[in-house]
Write an enzyme that holds these catalytic residues in place. Structure first.
Site, short mmCIF file in Angstrom:
data_model
loop_
_atom_site.label_atom_id
_atom_site.label_comp_id
_atom_site.label_asym_id
_atom_site.label_seq_id
_atom_site.Cartn_x
_atom_site.Cartn_y
_atom_site.Cartn_z
N GLY A 77 22.75 21.72 63.33
CA GLY A 77 23.88 22.63 62.64
C GLY A 77 23.50 24.00 62.93
N SER A 94 17.60 20.86 60.51
CA SER A 94 16.96 22.08 60.78
C SER A 94 16.05 22.15 62.05
CB SER A 94 15.88 22.45 59.84
OG SER A 94 16.31 22.87 58.46
N HIS A 125 28.81 12.37 57.20
CA HIS A 125 27.73 13.34 57.23
C HIS A 125 27.44 13.60 55.52
CE1 HIS A 125 26.17 17.46 57.35
NE2 HIS A 125 25.94 17.01 58.54
N ASN A 185 26.51 20.58 65.55
CA ASN A 185 27.56 20.13 64.39
C ASN A 185 27.76 21.59 63.90
OD1 ASN A 185 29.04 19.56 62.44
ND2 ASN A 185 27.05 18.84 61.05
N TRP A 186 29.12 22.13 64.36
CA TRP A 186 29.53 23.27 63.99
C TRP A 186 29.90 23.54 62.69
CZ3 TRP A 186 32.53 25.32 69.02
CH2 TRP A 186 31.49 25.77 70.15
N LYS A 187 30.20 22.54 61.84
CA LYS A 187 30.72 22.57 60.60
C LYS A 187 31.94 23.57 60.41
CE LYS A 187 26.07 21.70 59.28
NZ LYS A 187 24.97 21.68 58.20
N GLU A 246 19.50 11.80 58.44
CA GLU A 246 19.43 13.29 57.99
C GLU A 246 18.84 13.46 56.46
OE1 GLU A 246 22.17 16.10 60.25
OE2 GLU A 246 23.45 14.75 59.20
N GLY A 297 20.24 22.14 56.61
CA GLY A 297 20.82 23.32 56.28
C GLY A 297 19.72 24.25 55.53
P1 PGA Z 1 21.07 22.27 60.07
O1 PGA Z 1 22.22 20.99 60.00
O2 PGA Z 1 20.66 21.96 61.56
O3 PGA Z 1 21.72 23.55 59.84
O4 PGA Z 1 20.17 21.63 59.09
C1 PGA Z 1 22.08 19.63 60.53
C2 PGA Z 1 23.51 18.98 60.02
O5 PGA Z 1 24.14 19.14 59.08
O6 PGA Z 1 23.95 17.91 60.82
#
Ligand code: PGA
Length: 254
Positions: A234, A213, A95, A9-11, A167, A173
């Site tokens: 992410g 994470s 999300h 998930n590149w956001k 999640e 994040g």
């Molecule tokens: P992260 O994000 O791996 O940076 O914790 C995961 C996500 O938001 O899907």
């Protein structure tokens, strides 16, 4: 057997050129698509170019969000019909960042799920909970209520291909993954709820991903859990070497 699904998930990261370069750099190093499925949720403007760059590699091109309406006067929105014709196969819906930062409700996510099914996109329905929400509800996870209202009206036939992700907010994040036992517990509860609403056969087939994470060091332990069928990654997915290490986690020495 549920096929593992590893999703980046590149956001809001990477330009068209950076996205295409990334796809070109990984496409010949992906695991056997019969054994592990891999996808990238890039930014909308890059998806078609990523799809072209990914040709014949089996890489899934995924949208991070889209509008619930099919088409019409909705300036600035992205249509799922358009996405499906641009080589996109899946769409992430609800999300945690969409819910927290853009006030997306269960009802809105529910409408998007219906539109995704109608336009031939596979929904990846995201669920989340805070530690307080989790503890307050005791046995009944907050995510179960969330999922129940999102899935309202989704038929037995439609649920088969849907993917769900769990999640926990305390892990997304922050660079600190959830305790693996808690991650597994959340996914197991979701599977149990699918069995209650639908059937055991469906619960046994549906894929449930964990997000929060995930990185090259912890992916193997996370993927070893019986109810975790894949991951949403992410931050750690933005780097080619890290991403390749994670999609090829089965090759890592134990
Ligand atoms: P992260 O994000 O791996 O940076 O914790 C995961 C996500 O938001 O899907």
């Amino acid at each position: 057997m549920r096929k593992p699904f590893i999703v980046a998930n590149w956001k809001m990261h990477k330009t068209v050129q950076e996205s295409v370069d990334f796809v070109k750099a990984i496409k010949d190093h992906l695991p056997d698509p019969d054994k592990v499925e891999v996808g990238i949720a890039g930014q909308a403007f890059a998806l078609y170019s990523m799809h072209e760059a990914a040709a014949k590699s089996g890489l899934r091109i995924i949208a991070q969000n889209a509008a619930p309406q099919l088409s019409g006067p909705f300036t600035g929105e992205i249509s799922m019909r358009g996405l499906s014709q641009a080589g996109v196969s899946h769409v992430m819906l609800g999300h945690i960042e969409r819910r927290r930062l853009f006030n997306e409700t269960n009802e809105a996510v529910h409408q998007k799920v219906e539109t995704a099914i109608m336009t031939g996109l596979t929904p990846i329905i995201c669920t989340d909970e805070t530690m307080v929400q989790r503890e307050m509800n005791g046995e009944i996870h907050y995510v179960l209520k969330q999922l129940q209202s999102v899935l309202h009206g989704v038929s037995l036939d439609q649920i088969r291909d849907i993917i769900i992700s769990y999640e926990p907010s305390w892990a997304v994040g922050v660079g600190q993954r959830a305790n693996t036992a808690l991650a597994e517990e959340g996914c197991r509860q979701i599977r149990r709820m699918i069995a209650d609403i639908y059937t055991y056969e469906i619960a046994d087939k549906i894929r449930i991903l964990y997000g929060g994470s995930v990185n090259p060091k912890n992916i193997q332990e996370i993927m070893s859990k019986p109810d975790i069928d894949g991951v949403l990654i992410g931050r750690a997915s933005l780097d080619v070497d890290n991403f390749l290490a994670m999609v090829n986690y089965q090759q890592q020495t134990k």
